[in-house]
Design an enzyme around this catalytic site. Structure first.
Site, PDB file in Angstrom:
ATOM      1  N   CYS A 210      -2.044   8.846   3.233  1.00  0.00           N
ATOM      2  CA  CYS A 210      -1.890   8.448   1.827  1.00  0.00           C
ATOM      3  C   CYS A 210      -3.165   8.760   1.055  1.00  0.00           C
ATOM      4  O   CYS A 210      -3.145   8.839  -0.169  1.00  0.00           O
ATOM      5  CB  CYS A 210      -1.510   6.990   1.715  1.00  0.00           C
ATOM      6  SG  CYS A 210      -2.503   5.926   2.750  1.00  0.00           S
TER       7      CYS A 210
ATOM      8  N   GLU B  72       0.886  -1.164   0.000  1.00  0.00           N
ATOM      9  CA  GLU B  72       0.000   0.000   0.000  1.00  0.00           C
ATOM     10  C   GLU B  72       0.919   1.207   0.000  1.00  0.00           C
ATOM     11  O   GLU B  72       1.635   1.443   0.971  1.00  0.00           O
ATOM     12  CB  GLU B  72      -0.914  -0.041   1.231  1.00  0.00           C
ATOM     13  CG  GLU B  72      -2.223   0.676   0.975  1.00  0.00           C
ATOM     14  CD  GLU B  72      -2.064   2.180   0.962  1.00  0.00           C
ATOM     15  OE1 GLU B  72      -2.050   2.776  -0.146  1.00  0.00           O
ATOM     16  OE2 GLU B  72      -1.914   2.764   2.031  1.00  0.00           O
TER      17      GLU B  72
END
Ligand code: NDP
Length: 478
Positions: free
Chosen positions: A281, A247
């Protein structure tokens, strides 16, 4: 101050040296001292996890469920204290710190249920009399490598499913924030995890992380962090035939249409771009705004930014805490300079702030008059910096939103059903939000992105089983 140790093979053990955990809101405040280790400790932990695997894989799912439930219960009961630790070491404000801890507790509770729900399929064979079963089994030893920006939630959403489905774990938290990782390990240990099933090794990524990635005894790596490190880890896993889940970053667009409710759009943009100091993020770093609402939107966002309190993460009235450390602060300031050099207009902020305590304070930066090909709109900055890109139509907005190397989260502010439906259909991101910030997701549904943002199967929710289990197809002639 006591030294918080590693947990390897059922024992708390010293590291080769120590690392000092410093509060980014006040660099005179030392949060704690933690063991720092090298390859040898990682290898001991891997061996312990490897030996413990067959036993843990064979336990009743009820035993695994009870363990996870107990861990979740303690995390939730201690949410205020753990939230305070989190805010103190990472710098997000207290309400966000407590919120993250609650999320971690809920994740363990969710996977306590999932441990009992793991089932296979029985399929009719094309050959008469033959019985087929499709079974799910644990993978083996899982290496969990996590970043600093969600120091308890990310470890939780990787460790909980790994244990729930019968894997054993070697966990390496980011060395910048060992406190939350250690506190979580302590809870897992006191809940009664059997020897070797869960191991904590604190140390630098280039030593501990690398050893976990390279070990042939580790079957899978679940990693969250930077694109650069993630790609290196991905390549190393591929070479060794290891399962990997990455990720990585984002450059998430928030589209604001002329038909948006201005107040909603401004709140969604400010929350998505700047809360948690923009260190998410899923942060909205590109604000793609239609020309009819553009000037009113920019004016209102600036007014909102002017009113925000930036300060010590634990102060009651703070709305945005400090940047995590000096390196990240310099990276953010570099990008502010890069944006100005590229010809973007710095409409607000982007300067270092002095506060009562020495810390890494930055005023939230807003660029206007930017184009999507500028570096500030293409590279992940990972701080409280956002850009406005002006567009004339929905068509232009969706094209711009998708014109990025990344594809983690995306959003639109609109009151039009047509625009919202079309945006959800055409967004090239793993998550699409309507009238909600691009950051901020539920814990029981899949999380992840497309393109350079993610690699491998989704995290969280029932989808997590794709990574933490492997399928076996059996054929029987009774
Ligand atoms: P990294 O990707 O370098 O670190 C993430 C994790 O990987 C840490 O635990 C780190 O260990 C570990 N690691 C580092 N090198 C290796 C390696 N060779 N092998 C195995 N593990 C390794 O991110 P940083 O924390 O250094 O942050 C750098 C930048 O990454 C930020 O400025 C930001 O742009 C981005 N980032 C993105 C995140 C996201 O969610 N998309 C999250 C965090 C950062 P250690 O740090 O202890 O050495």
């Amino acid at each position: 101050m006591p030294i918080h140790k590693n947990y390897i093979a059922g024992r708390w053990v010293d590291g080769a040296s120590v690392v000092h955990d410093i509060n980014p809101s006040d660099t005179n405040d030392q949060v704690g001292i933690y063991a720092s280790s090298g390859r040898a400790a990682a290898e001991e932990a891997i061996d312990a996890a490897y030996q413990a695997f067959p036993g843990w894989a064979a336990t009743s799912p009820e035993v695994r469920s009870d363990l996870l439930d107990k861990i979740g219960t303690e995390i939730l009961a201690r949410k205020d204290e753990l939230g305070q630790l989190l805010s103190r070491e990472e710098g997000k404000i207290l309400s966000e710190g407590v919120g993250e801890v609650v999320r971690a507790g809920r994740v363990f509770k969710f996977f306590a249920g999932e441990a009992l729900r793991l089932n296979g399929e029985r399929v009719t064979s094309v050959r008469p009399g033959v019985e087929i079963e499709v079974l799910r089994e644990p993978e083996g030893v899982i290496g969990i490598i996590t970043p600093w920006n969600f120091p308890i939630a990310i470890p939780a959403w990787k460790i909980a499913p790994a244990l729930a489905y019968g894997n054993t774990v070697v966990f390496k938290p980011a060395e910048l924030v060992p406190g939350c990782g250690w506190a979580l390990a302590d809870i897992i240990v006191r809940a009664g995890v059997p020897e070797g099933v869960f191991n904590l090794v604190i140390g630098p990524g280039r030593d501990v992380g690398q050893a976990i990635v390279e070990s042939r005894k580790v079957r899978g790596i679940s990693f969250t962090g930077s694109v650069e490190t993630g790609r290196r880890i991905g390549a190393a896993c591929f070479e060794r035939g290891k399962k990997v889940q990455l990720e990585l970053g984002g450059k998430n667009p928030l589209v604001v249409m002329d038909d948006a409710d201005l107040e909603v759009a401004v709140n969604v943009a400010v929350n998505g771009a700047y809360f948690s100091t923009g260190q998410r993020c899923t942060a909205s770093s590109r604000l793609i705004v239609q020309s009819g609402i553009h000037d009113r939107f920019v004016k209102s966002v600036i007014e909102k930014l002017q009113g925000l309190k930036i300060g010590h993460a634990l102060a009651n009235d703070t709305q945005i805490g400090p940047v995590v450390n000096q390196t990240q602060l310099e990276q953010d300031l570099d990008y502010v300079r890069i944006g100005q050099k590229e010809g973007a207009k710095l409409a607000f902020g982007g300067t270092r702030l002095e506060r009562e305590h020495p810390g890494f304070y930055l005023s939230p930066a807003l660029f206007t008059e930017t184009s999507n090909d500028m570096r500030i709109n293409r590279e992940e900055i990972f701080g409280p910096v956002a850009s406005v890109i002006r567009v004339n139509s929905f068509e232009e907005a969706i094209t711009m939103a998708n014109d990025t190397e990344f594809g983690l989260s995306s959003g639109i502010c609109t009151t039009s059903l047509k625009h919202s439906s079309e945006f959800k259909r055409r967004s090239a991101a793993g998550m699409a939000m309507v009238n909600l910030p691009t950051a901020g997701v539920d814990y029981h549904v899949p999380f992840g992105g497309r393109k350079a943002s993610s690699y491998g199967s989704r995290e969280q929710g029932a989808y997590a089983r794709e990574f933490y289990t492997v399928v076996k197809t059996t054929y029987t002639q009774p």
